[in-house]
Design an enzyme around this catalytic site. Sequence first.
Site, short mmCIF file in Angstrom:
data_model
loop_
_atom_site.label_atom_id
_atom_site.label_comp_id
_atom_site.label_asym_id
_atom_site.label_seq_id
_atom_site.Cartn_x
_atom_site.Cartn_y
_atom_site.Cartn_z
CE1 TYR A 144 -2.22 3.28 2.68
CE2 TYR A 144 -3.59 2.67 0.82
CZ TYR A 144 -3.29 3.54 1.86
OH TYR A 144 -4.05 4.67 2.04
CG ASP A 239 5.95 3.90 0.17
OD1 ASP A 239 4.75 3.67 -0.04
OD2 ASP A 239 6.35 4.57 1.14
CE LYS A 267 2.95 5.05 7.75
NZ LYS A 267 1.59 4.99 8.32
P1 KE4 Z 1 -0.45 8.56 4.43
O1 KE4 Z 1 -1.08 9.22 3.24
O2 KE4 Z 1 -1.45 7.75 5.23
O3 KE4 Z 1 0.35 9.55 5.31
O4 KE4 Z 1 0.66 7.54 3.91
C1 KE4 Z 1 0.28 6.56 2.99
C2 KE4 Z 1 1.28 5.42 3.05
C3 KE4 Z 1 2.24 5.34 2.07
N1 KE4 Z 1 3.16 4.35 2.07
C4 KE4 Z 1 3.19 3.42 3.06
C5 KE4 Z 1 4.22 2.35 3.04
C6 KE4 Z 1 2.22 3.47 4.11
O5 KE4 Z 1 2.25 2.53 5.08
C7 KE4 Z 1 1.25 4.49 4.11
C8 KE4 Z 1 0.18 4.58 5.18
N2 KE4 Z 1 0.14 3.53 6.12
C9 KE4 Z 1 -1.14 3.28 6.75
C10 KE4 Z 1 -0.94 2.13 7.74
N3 KE4 Z 1 -0.95 0.87 7.14
C11 KE4 Z 1 -1.71 4.50 7.40
C12 KE4 Z 1 -2.88 4.24 8.30
C13 KE4 Z 1 -4.16 4.74 7.71
O6 KE4 Z 1 -4.37 4.59 6.48
O7 KE4 Z 1 -4.96 5.28 8.50
#
Ligand code: KE4
Length: 427
Positions: A144, A239, A267
């Site tokens: 993801y 990523d 993060k």
């Molecule tokens: P954000 O747009 O949520 O800041 O980041 C997206 C993203 C991009 N790349 C990786 C590897 C990620 O894990 C994420 C977001 N991770 C999720 C947790 N699995 C965020 C939690 C959520 O969606 O509320």
Amino acid sequence: MGTRKSAQILKKAARLIPGGVNSPVRAFKAVGGGPVFIKKAKGSKIYDVDGNEYIDYIGSWGPMILGHCHPGVSAAIKKAVDRGTSYGAPTELEVILAEETVKAFPTMDMVRFVSSGTEATMSALRLARAYTKRDGIIKFEGCYHGHSDSLLVKAGSGAATLGVPDSPGVVADLAKHTYNASYNDLDSVKAIFEKAKEGIACVIVEGVPGNMGVVIPKDGFLKGLKDMCAKYGALLIMDEVMSGFRLCYGGAQKVFKIDPDITCLGKIIGGGLPVGAFGGKKKIMEMLSPSGPVYQAGTLSGNPLAMTAGIETLKNLQKKGTYEKLFKSTNTLADGLGEIARRRGVPVHTAVAGSMFTVFFSEKPVTNWKDASGANTARFGKYFSRMLKSGIYLAPSQFEAVFMGLAHTKDDIAKTLEAADKAFKGL
Ligand code: KE4
């Protein structure tokens, strides 16, 4: 103390906010029951509106590696607030964090800050497509990268066929340019490079996947991706939104010695405030507006409070012994849980990467999405609920990770293992 107040707030929230939450995974849909609404957090603990205390292993999905309300980070943000919260103009703070970022990730010559991981990966794709003048992208099933349209795409009938939207609203004409390979399977990547009529602009891969649960790259897999990208003239986008600063102070690319063309971060680099970043080689990054033609922008990009939180967080992560402490507590907990599961006769497979790990309720090792999706999610759901009732706040999905932080104590770990011993019983 029950969760009556959370249930009441959820009822009202659900009338105003879809599902009552601002990010789907928070709704506990994968594990049943309703989410607890949080009132405050400190160190390794999080407190819900009914006054229940939990040991927090989500840590806001990774950012809170120092623990909640870290004194240094909180003090720095409070001071920054008195200088103003946003200017929409450049500040030295952005330069300081940029310097820190490229120092931690020397494969980057330059970096651009945004406000989320989604923005980082979305912009990185646009940059890769512009740089290579190609439209195709390769991602991996189970990985993801945020919710931009080109990345909300699942595999069509076969891995090398055109992608299909993974969500309504994603245009099929766009989704068809996204190809899904199988993680840890270089042949599946090669097949796409060979068969995709259109050129491939990039391969995007999580530093270490954490979004199908933690899955460890097989020896040579990441290097194989890098070599394949070089051979076919595509860019490698790593990523590291989750893995950056979590596997070590330099992410998966430092651990596995990979030189990606573009790296995405998020993060931890924001220390709990909204920050994403993408960076890479100068010749690629200089294509970005205003130096070059590739447009990308953001009202709150480089926000002074967020930069302050990030600077302070990275400063604390560089203190001597930080990662040794993190890895020790991570392994103690992961090994302890595996031991209890075995003793209780519950088949699990545990995958540890730096200071994050996943306990898969699976009879066999998990090396890709196909393995992960075969895990016993019903059993995980029961385990999750029992742990929550015992005051242990885990990610409400089998396909997420446990995020260890520096604020977790030996006592926290002991209490967690005690709760697990009860939770695994008769699971
Ligand atoms: P954000 O747009 O949520 O800041 O980041 C997206 C993203 C991009 N790349 C990786 C590897 C990620 O894990 C994420 C977001 N991770 C999720 C947790 N699995 C965020 C939690 C959520 O969606 O509320």
